[in-house]
Design an enzyme around this catalytic site. Structure first.
Site, PDB file in Angstrom:
ATOM      1  CD  GLU A  92      40.816  37.334  39.972  1.00 19.31           C
ATOM      2  OE1 GLU A  92      41.010  36.103  39.994  1.00 19.31           O
ATOM      3  OE2 GLU A  92      40.403  37.967  40.952  1.00 19.31           O
ATOM      4  CD  GLU A 123      41.000  61.351  32.542  1.00 23.57           C
ATOM      5  OE1 GLU A 123      40.536  61.846  31.509  1.00 23.57           O
ATOM      6  OE2 GLU A 123      40.447  60.445  33.182  1.00 23.57           O
TER       7      GLU A 123
END
Length: 311
Positions: A92, A123
């Site tokens: 954004e 992960e």
């Protein structure tokens, strides 16, 4: 299911985010109305956690800002939900603040495919995050925010260690207390939201608190960089009709002019609200207005003050 061995297992039952929430016990037996009540009550906790971490968030903004004005960059790193939340914030920044996509980046375990497909096994890698950071030329000038709700994610922990070892600013965001996870980071932001309504599902309260923290950090840094004037996004990138309309309204409001004149000014300023404001306020041409902005690190308020104009 992969073949995991009990002998290699780490018992996480004592970790706060893995504990059972007594308020949601038997939630599968309650009415829909009661279920929603539980969520409404528990979702007050992220805001409380943010308030309690105010000092660390404030310090993070100031230190990141210093790095960015010295040509550093801001990186987020996370796996699963943490990585996706990081991407939400990073992507954004270009449309909102007209930044380069390089300035704020999100590094997620498993890469872009992990945005739409789960790749939780990534992960567990201690080396993958270092590889991912090196591929982005992450350096000592940069900042890394590592997000690990439970404080145990190897991908994130190794990334934070790498950042620390090369002298980069390193900030950890977690939802567990210090006795359960210590990072050795420059700053640790502890967003203590308690056990999840669905035990272990940190996409809930921990995720909400994390997104709130990133909202504040990225917005705070951009405000300090001069990307906001008053409360308006004056560096908005005009890339669609909605943002064109917003740019028109901001220009019209700041200069107290009609929309038609605002469009003429934006055309003259090549889409820059800041340049449009300087042109209108000073009578400068586009080239001179842009040069004035550059001399003042693209900060409109400082640029106007430089030519003795109060806005």
């Amino acid at each position: 299911m992969k073949n995991y061995n009990l002998s290699d297992n780490i018992n996480r039952s004592n970790i706060l985010t893995e504990e059972s929430n007594h308020l949601s016990k038997n939630i599968d037996t309650v009415s829909t109305s009661k279920l929603v009540d539980i969520f409404v009550e528990e979702d007050k906790k992220p805001q409380q956690a943010i308030s309690q971490a105010k000092h660390q968030i404030t310090k993070s903004i100031d230190l990141i800002y210093q790095r960015l004005i010295d040509n550093g960059r801001l990186f987020y790193i996370g796996a699963g939900t943490s990585g996706r939340i990081a991407v939400l914030d990073a992507v954004e920044c270009p449309p909102t603040f007209c930044t380069s996509p390089e300035l704020v980046q999100a590094v997620i375990a498993g890469g872009s495919s992990s945005l739409i497909n789960s790749s939780e096994e990534k992960e567990d890698s201690n080396s993958l995050s270092i590889k991912d950071l090196k591929e982005r030329n992450f350096s000592s000038k940069d900042c890394l925010i590592g997000i690990t709700a439970g404080g145990t994610t190897p991908y994130v922990l190794s990334g934070l260690n790498y950042a620390r070892n090369i002298g980069a600013l390193n900030i950890a965001i977690t939802s567990v207390p210090e006795q359960q996870a210590s990072f050795g980071s420059n700053i640790t932001i502890r967003l203590i939201t308690g056990p999840e309504i669905i035990a272990g599902s940190t996409r809930l309260k921990a995720g909400t608190a994390t997104k709130m923290a990133l909202n504040i950090i990225s917005s705070g840094v951009m405000i300090k960089l001069g990307k906001v004037f008053d409360n308006k996004m004056i560096d908005v990138s005009i890339s669609n009709k909605k943002l064109f309309d917003r740019a028109l309204r901001i220009t019209s409001s700041l200069l107290n002019i009609e929309m038609k004149e605002a469009q003429l000014l934006l055309d003259q300023a090549k889409g820059s609200i800041k340049v449009a404001c300087i042109i209108k306020s000073s009578g400068m041409d586009q080239k001179s207005a842009f040069a004035l902005l550059e001399r003042n690190n693209h900060n409109l308020r400082k640029a106007l003050k430089d030519i003795n104009i109060e806005f």
